[in-house]
Design an enzyme around this catalytic site. Sequence first.
Site: not given
Length: 218
Positions: A28, A31, A81, A83, A94, A96-97, A103, A121
């Site tokens: 997710t 990116t 994925d 980060a 990971k 933040g969303g 995940e 990052k």
Amino acid sequence: MTQDELKQQVAAAALTHVPHGEIIGVGTGSTVNFFIDALAGIKDRIKGAVSSSERSTERMRAHGITVVDLNEVEKLSVYVDGADEIDPSGAMIKGGGGALTREKIIAEAAERFICIVDQSKLVPVLGKFPLPVEVVPMARELVTRRLRALGGDPRERSGYITDNGNLILDVHGLQIAQPRDFEARVNQIPGVVTVGLFALRGANVALIGTAEGVQRKD
Ligand code: ABF
């Protein structure tokens, strides 16, 4: 290059890690959105994808990519994925969303985690980005106290409920020098569903988008 161009570049580079004729794991974020768009161009080469969020599921379905339930998948060679932070050992922050639990489940199920990030990052020590911790609501105060005792400043993410009906504490003020040890300690606190520290199962490969091209770290 803009940050979006760096993300786009690294997303395209991840296509070389997509195995033919298999189901792949897709994460997710912005990116990963670029990765999904690039994946659409080779969608006939894969059987389908397992998704870590409703957002990614929708985007993939809009491209005609088949999305399947993880429970129906026996082998998942690769998970791609993003980060929020990644350190030189491949340990990541990971979530933040807010999708950290899904995940982490997909990351654990996958044989290889391919992390795609732009250079912003990459950090020497994790912790500047607040560490998300998903917590069962009745344990909020208990977990808050335990996280304070570990040196953090936990703050409840305002107005946010996870897909699993839990809340998120974002832990500020950390410097996570021993991420594997720290992840294990937070995992031990009753009421913690998932800590957004991916160190015990970190990235196998990090693809980092830089102005000089994509760097690969194994
Ligand atoms: C997910 O999306 C997360 O774990 C992380 O929080 C975020 C990274 O998003 P972006 O690519 O937009 O920075 O992978």
